[in-house]
Design a protein around this motif. Structure first.
Motif, PDB file in Angstrom:
ATOM      1  N   MET A  67       0.835  -1.189   0.000  1.00 22.35           N
ATOM      2  CA  MET A  67       0.000   0.000   0.000  1.00 22.35           C
ATOM      3  C   MET A  67       0.880   1.253   0.000  1.00 22.35           C
ATOM      4  O   MET A  67       1.011   1.945   0.990  1.00 22.35           O
ATOM      5  CB  MET A  67      -0.957   0.024   1.211  1.00 22.35           C
ATOM      6  N   GLY A  68       1.524   1.452  -1.161  1.00 23.38           N
ATOM      7  CA  GLY A  68       2.381   2.633  -1.311  1.00 23.38           C
ATOM      8  C   GLY A  68       1.585   3.897  -1.066  1.00 23.38           C
ATOM      9  O   GLY A  68       0.448   4.020  -1.529  1.00 23.38           O
ATOM     10  N   MET A  69       2.146   4.827  -0.286  1.00 22.58           N
ATOM     11  CA  MET A  69       1.391   6.047  -0.045  1.00 22.58           C
ATOM     12  C   MET A  69       2.310   7.228   0.252  1.00 22.58           C
ATOM     13  O   MET A  69       3.438   7.074   0.694  1.00 22.58           O
ATOM     14  CB  MET A  69       0.420   5.830   1.104  1.00 22.58           C
ATOM     15  N   ILE A  70       1.744   8.413  -0.050  1.00 25.22           N
ATOM     16  CA  ILE A  70       2.441   9.635   0.315  1.00 25.22           C
ATOM     17  C   ILE A  70       2.090   9.953   1.757  1.00 25.22           C
ATOM     18  O   ILE A  70       0.916  10.090   2.099  1.00 25.22           O
ATOM     19  CB  ILE A  70       2.008  10.801  -0.593  1.00 25.22           C
ATOM     20  N   VAL A  71       3.070  10.013   2.643  1.00 25.02           N
ATOM     21  CA  VAL A  71       2.803  10.240   4.054  1.00 25.02           C
ATOM     22  C   VAL A  71       2.608  11.718   4.327  1.00 25.02           C
ATOM     23  O   VAL A  71       1.725  12.119   5.079  1.00 25.02           O
ATOM     24  CB  VAL A  71       3.942   9.666   4.910  1.00 25.02           C
ATOM     25  N   ASN A  72       3.454  12.510   3.694  1.00 29.61           N
ATOM     26  CA  ASN A  72       3.398  13.933   3.957  1.00 29.61           C
ATOM     27  C   ASN A  72       4.111  14.638   2.819  1.00 29.61           C
ATOM     28  O   ASN A  72       5.070  14.125   2.277  1.00 29.61           O
ATOM     29  CB  ASN A  72       4.107  14.243   5.280  1.00 29.61           C
ATOM     30  N   CYS A  73       3.638  15.800   2.481  1.00 28.31           N
ATOM     31  CA  CYS A  73       4.253  16.505   1.366  1.00 28.31           C
ATOM     32  C   CYS A  73       4.024  17.996   1.543  1.00 28.31           C
ATOM     33  O   CYS A  73       2.884  18.441   1.680  1.00 28.31           O
ATOM     34  CB  CYS A  73       3.651  16.011   0.049  1.00 28.31           C
ATOM     35  N   TRP A  97       9.494  18.742   0.278  1.00 29.61           N
ATOM     36  CA  TRP A  97       9.884  17.586   1.092  1.00 29.61           C
ATOM     37  C   TRP A  97       8.740  16.577   1.034  1.00 29.61           C
ATOM     38  O   TRP A  97       7.668  16.816   1.557  1.00 29.61           O
ATOM     39  CB  TRP A  97      10.152  18.049   2.499  1.00 29.61           C
ATOM     40  N   LEU A  98       9.019  15.459   0.408  1.00 31.44           N
ATOM     41  CA  LEU A  98       7.993  14.449   0.166  1.00 31.44           C
ATOM     42  C   LEU A  98       8.323  13.170   0.937  1.00 31.44           C
ATOM     43  O   LEU A  98       9.419  12.624   0.782  1.00 31.44           O
ATOM     44  CB  LEU A  98       7.954  14.174  -1.348  1.00 31.44           C
ATOM     45  N   GLY A  99       7.399  12.735   1.767  1.00 35.02           N
ATOM     46  CA  GLY A  99       7.636  11.519   2.541  1.00 35.02           C
ATOM     47  C   GLY A  99       6.782  10.361   2.037  1.00 35.02           C
ATOM     48  O   GLY A  99       5.562  10.478   2.008  1.00 35.02           O
ATOM     49  N   LEU A 100       7.416   9.240   1.670  1.00 34.06           N
ATOM     50  CA  LEU A 100       6.681   8.060   1.196  1.00 34.06           C
ATOM     51  C   LEU A 100       6.914   6.893   2.139  1.00 34.06           C
ATOM     52  O   LEU A 100       7.964   6.774   2.754  1.00 34.06           O
ATOM     53  CB  LEU A 100       7.157   7.660  -0.198  1.00 34.06           C
ATOM     54  N   HIS A 101       5.915   6.008   2.218  1.00 36.01           N
ATOM     55  CA  HIS A 101       6.063   4.800   3.031  1.00 36.01           C
ATOM     56  C   HIS A 101       5.734   3.584   2.168  1.00 36.01           C
ATOM     57  O   HIS A 101       4.613   3.437   1.709  1.00 36.01           O
ATOM     58  CB  HIS A 101       5.141   4.861   4.247  1.00 36.01           C
ATOM     59  N   VAL A 144      11.883   7.635   1.462  1.00 37.19           N
ATOM     60  CA  VAL A 144      11.106   6.415   1.245  1.00 37.19           C
ATOM     61  C   VAL A 144      11.399   5.467   2.397  1.00 37.19           C
ATOM     62  O   VAL A 144      12.530   5.031   2.574  1.00 37.19           O
ATOM     63  CB  VAL A 144      11.514   5.745  -0.092  1.00 37.19           C
ATOM     64  N   ARG A 145      10.383   5.179   3.220  1.00 37.96           N
ATOM     65  CA  ARG A 145      10.560   4.300   4.367  1.00 37.96           C
ATOM     66  C   ARG A 145      10.113   2.884   4.051  1.00 37.96           C
ATOM     67  O   ARG A 145       9.090   2.693   3.401  1.00 37.96           O
ATOM     68  CB  ARG A 145       9.756   4.803   5.568  1.00 37.96           C
ATOM     69  N   HIS A 146      10.895   1.902   4.537  1.00 39.34           N
ATOM     70  CA  HIS A 146      10.519   0.492   4.425  1.00 39.34           C
ATOM     71  C   HIS A 146      10.642  -0.146   5.802  1.00 39.34           C
ATOM     72  O   HIS A 146      11.562   0.158   6.538  1.00 39.34           O
ATOM     73  CB  HIS A 146      11.470  -0.254   3.486  1.00 39.34           C
ATOM     74  N   GLY A 147       9.748  -1.084   6.099  1.00 43.80           N
ATOM     75  CA  GLY A 147       9.867  -1.886   7.307  1.00 43.80           C
ATOM     76  C   GLY A 147       9.665  -1.089   8.573  1.00 43.80           C
ATOM     77  O   GLY A 147       9.101   0.013   8.579  1.00 43.80           O
ATOM     78  N   ALA A 148      10.187  -1.666   9.690  1.00 45.58           N
ATOM     79  CA  ALA A 148       9.919  -1.131  11.012  1.00 45.58           C
ATOM     80  C   ALA A 148      10.768   0.093  11.287  1.00 45.58           C
ATOM     81  O   ALA A 148      11.859  -0.015  11.844  1.00 45.58           O
ATOM     82  CB  ALA A 148      10.195  -2.201  12.068  1.00 45.58           C
ATOM     83  N   SER A 149      10.313   1.265  10.896  1.00 44.19           N
ATOM     84  CA  SER A 149      11.057   2.471  11.228  1.00 44.19           C
ATOM     85  C   SER A 149      10.088   3.490  11.791  1.00 44.19           C
ATOM     86  O   SER A 149       8.893   3.476  11.502  1.00 44.19           O
ATOM     87  CB  SER A 149      11.762   3.025   9.994  1.00 44.19           C
TER      88      SER A 149
END
Lengths: 332, 332, 332, 332, 332
Positions: free
Chosen positions: C1-7, C45-49, C120-125
């Motif tokens: 579920m790729g998503m933009i977290v904050n932008c 500043w674009l944050g993706l998870h 781009v964040r992956h896993g437990a962070s």
């Protein structure tokens, strides 16, 4: 049975001339364009599999390869390396595959220069037909020329190390688990030894590639187009990852051996404590029974009607008490 | 018994003057052309075997060699090295041969300069007659001059390390096999120790050559023609392979020692478990037989006609049960 | 579920445009200013998870990111590294958290260039909402541009290693204490093994950051403003401290293992001495009782009225004497 | 008892002024020419042995030595080093001698500058009278000036390490031999420990000299004439040889320790097998004799006339069979 | 309780203004000359001990210190380092003292720039009153300016490591002695472990100083006057000596551990041989006494008048013989 596996000419990223390998290998070779074109995007890609010396000599004459490189290519037991002869490159790669619980090694020698790429495969290595197909599927990249083919081959070889590492990691995990579950037998220890040995060989296969990639990436080597450098950096990154995982496995196995030795020592202590404890408990009836087996005349206990049951009870009590003490001390 | 083994003058890749060594060594030397020709392809190749100090001094005077190099050449216990004195080179090589299960070491000192190559052999080393013959068989290369002779000598010395490594590898393989088949005796352990020691010495013999090759190949040393550099790179490659195989063998033997220690510990546990198990089983009849050896009066079992067989049966059952338990626990 | 977290878009250190992520992610992205402004203080500043490949491709197109970096970002199992593509940076960080007595790893990939920072964040962070808040709370610094955001992210990731080290140190302290208090059981040894393994992985996570910081700090990498360099030096300092503490813990555990082995050996000696001592003491009555259990006729002691008590007293004395001797020798 | 051991002025390679040391040391020093001559071949060579601080201060004033160097020279516990103060050199050497099975260390500090060489000896070191004599015997070299004296002193100190290494090698050889011939006792192990310790100290003495020679040989240090550089290269070569032999000995002793541990384990197994075997054999008569020592009434064997000899024969057979089995299994 | 310990202004090597610290710390600080004089010989030396954040901020404002340095100075758990901010230096030192058999660590942070030196002490460290007194006693040196104060502080800190090393060396010597005299108990082993741990921490304290000195000595750092460089070289020399002694102690302890393990194994063998020997000797009477305890009828020995003494004599002889054999074999 030296043979030409595949041979084609490329221009602008597309295959422009296909040479039929149904004919005699040597004749086929004569059909190959001489490849001295000044344009990087025009080159011949020739694949050989364990060629005869005679075929190699013809290839040498045609492309003007260096004597020493041809000598190396004929004699498969090289370590991975990059040699620069004038404006052509000679790369030695060791290929590896996981087959039946063992690593099978092969060797690939690559000659690359203006207008040609020659690959020479030895031993158990996968065919490069897949690499060729993938390259032909990316004409935009293939247009870069021989250096892209070199990258594709190295990438393929390095990617094939990963399933081996995965298999070895699985094995190390299994060995680890057994160490803590039960005393290691000879088979486990032998397997640890073998995996260590395999890792030793694999490291020798992988580590020199780092230096090869470094030189392809950074220094002023001929033939490598600037656009392709980040790709060699990517290969280098994979090589580092493989090398690090090998080192980690080696360290884990060292740790496993040490742990094993310590556990063996702990288990020996356990056995010895049990041995000592039971020896102590059994010493009681032995001594008492020996005592009343003596033939002295003046032993009143022997003649009392309660003597026998009393002695038996005393022995039982003493043994029970000792058992309780040892149990509490953690010896049993 | 210092002596001139062979002495000839070369020009353009061919032997042009042959000096008779039937005469007195010193006289022969006087016949040698003075070798100060400016052309690289004209030089004298003089081979000495354990020369007397007097002969060395004459050679020094004739070719203008440095005092320190002559001192080293006379005193055979040098480590492999390359010294540059002005525009001449002094190379020390350690030669090795596998004889009767042991490595025999020798030393070769090479003086090379404009117009001359002088080799001085000490101890157990092969004659360089083969090298000379091979060089003379390749006049195209020999025309390059003294640096090709230097390459040929180094190549020969390094190639002679390979059979030694092969022999040591075979030995390590055999030792490995024995470790897992049977408890290592003193002989095996002693042999491991000896091979480790031999590898230590061999590494000292081989490793400094890497530095020698590096300097011959890369830096601005005199006398080395550009065409010959790839050949020194080839020698360097062989040196690295030898050095890596030595390191691998050393690591394998370390691993073998650790495995051996762990196996010894495992085997000790096995023996101790057996010992403990049998002690436990034998404790049963000992205790029971002791019990009924007591001289109490009121022991009704002794007087029952079924006493004896019942007790024997009970003992047998108990021992059998214990045996079964230990077997299942893997102690027997 | 790729998503933009904050932008959000920033200018002069302040948030100037906030993009609503309630809409479809892809649509939101289209609202982002293209970010090719020449001024460093203006950026998105674009944050993706865990973005989908399709979303990553759109991001790539918009900001002109390199193919290889996008490939890496999609495929989370990279080692920490810094790649420079033209005038943009690609940084891979491994994040770590201590959860339920184990280290949980995640990955963060950062693309930074003129006018944009993409995480781009992956896993437990942990979420980077805190970092964003802290940055927005320091507009004077945020005005520096994308390199300050990069610093803030790295600082945050590195600071999160410290509680993990603290937890591991506490565990090592506890294990140490137990080693000296009581014989190590299988659980302790297993735990030591596990901690060593965790340290091995953690070191691989932390060590490459040193090289990343070095390059960000010293070399001529694009995008990094001079004012921000001391801050990367500070991050590097923290990385060194973490790495040193990891190395110290590893060394301590090696030391603990060695000590454990030695203590096991010492304890075994103690048990064996006890065993030997009691065996010696018990041998006395066994022999004596056996002696007077013999059926010889001519044994005068058996018929003496003092025989029995005298023998018992002698046995007791002898045993007592032996006990005293062993005690004094430190065997009991 | 600070004193001037010897003091002379040299010019053109020959001793031109001899200063009588019968007088008071301080007075003698005043007779020394001030040594500020611009010619390299004219210099004063002053030898001191454990000088008083007052004498050192006078020397300092006369030759203009640096405060820190004088402080070091007074306080003997320096590590070998080379310091450059302006255009003068300060060299610290550690001297070593093999005396009564131990290494005795001393220190020599050398100040060398235009027109003077001052040597300061501390502790157990050989007199440099021999060096002075040898230098005076080679006026052609001595003409080079202070740097030749420096070389001669270093050469002498380094050559004195060789007999120590020889002695230690002989000792290691002896220890090795004993390891395989008999179980190592406490003395052997203690001696191994001591030799390891001595090698540790010796390595610290020798290793820094490599750096000293490197700097004297390569870099732009003052005072060193170009002609003398190959000689320092020669000293460096000797230092490397000493250092390599020390490292080899250290590795051999590590190997010896490991081998010793393994052999101790193997020997323990041997003893335990013997113990277990004899225990098993002796268990037979113990059990059988106990059996027929029981007081049951219904034991027909006891009353048969063949009972006794039959039982004895059975016991003997069984014991013999067991002995044969253990022997074949290699336990005895 | 942040406080100003001492504060004075210096010019031309002499104390020219003394600031009374009886007043409120903050007020005192306001009296300090602003220290932006261009002359190196005019500076303020301010000593703080665990200052409050508010005081640190005031110091920062007055001398224009960098944010990151102030943050570090407030938060005492830094590793030793040198940071250059513009033309001022920030040095972190770890101080150590030997107290009650343990090393107590403290930290000192030094800010040095044109016109000021600020020292911030944390934890257990000696007062720098002595350093100040010594500096004021050498006005010729103090005239050099802030870099001389920096040198004096570093020299003082490094010299304080020596008594610690001496104490640890004495301890290692004592532990070594005990290893060979008697079996190591848990206390000795525990002490070895602790000393190893202390050395680990101490090394981390000392080793980074080498890098600090190197940079102060060699590179183009601001503020350091050329005349003072040899002094930093001297500090560096001391640091190397401390570091080498730490490494030597660490290696000695590793060696001690190995020796200990080997000795434990040897001692275990000794105990086991004794155990086995006595078991063998005692097996003789056990078997014989059991034999004649049997109740067979046809045992003529039992009825012979010489039976008893003959059997006793035979048992004694056999035991004696065995004892003699074991003694000769070195088992007893």
């Amino acid at each position: 049975m030296g043979m030409i596996v595949n041979c084609a000419a490329y221009q602008g990223g597309r295959r422009v001339a296909d040479i039929d390998i149904e004919h005699d290998a040597a004749a086929a070779l004569d059909l190959v364009p001489s490849g001295d074109g000044a344009r990087a995007d025009r080159f011949v890609w020739l694949g050989l599999h364990e060629p005869s010396e005679e075929l190699l000599r013809r290839v040498q004459t045609r492309f003007g390869l260096h004597d020493l490189a041809i000598e190396d290519a004929h004699n498969a037991h090289q370590r991975p390396k990059l040699e620069v002869y004038g404006d052509s490159l000679f790369v030695v790669l060791r290929t590896a595959q996981w087959q039946a619980g063992k690593i099978q090694y092969g060797e690939t020698h690559i000659f690359a220069g203006r207008g040609y790429v020659v690959t020479v495969r030895h031993g158990a290595s996968l065919s490069y037909a897949d690499v060729r197909a993938r390259c032909e599927g990316a004409p935009a990249m293939l247009r870069i020329g021989a250096s892209f083919v070199l990258y594709s081959l190295m990438d393929f070889v390095v990617d094939n190390y990963f399933p081996i590492i995965d298999a070895l990691e699985a094995e190390v995990d299994a060995l680890e688990g057994e160490v803590f579950e039960q005393p290691s037998g000879r088979e486990d220890i032998g397997r640890i030894y073998e995996v260590r040995r395999e890792l030793l060989v694999l490291r020798r296969t992988v580590a020199p590639l780092l230096d090869v990639c470094d030189r392809l990436m950074r220094f002023d080597v001929p033939l490598i187009e600037p656009d392709i450098r980040p790709y060699f950096r990517d290969v280098r990154d994979h090589v580092i990852r493989v090398a690090e995982r090998i080192d980690d496995l080696r360290e884990l196995l060292t740790s496993t051996m040490e742990t094993n030795l310590l556990l063996a020592s702990v288990r020996q202590n356990d056995v010895m404590k049990k041995l000592a404890g039971w020896a102590a408990i059994l010493a009681v009836p032995t001594a008492v029974f020996g005592l009343y087996g003596m033939n002295f005349q003046g032993m009143p206990e022997l003649h009392s009607p309660y003597g026998y049951p009393a002695v038996m009870a005393a022995v039982a009590c003493l043994c029970g008490y000792l058992y309780y003490r040892f149990r509490r001390a953690g010896w049993f």
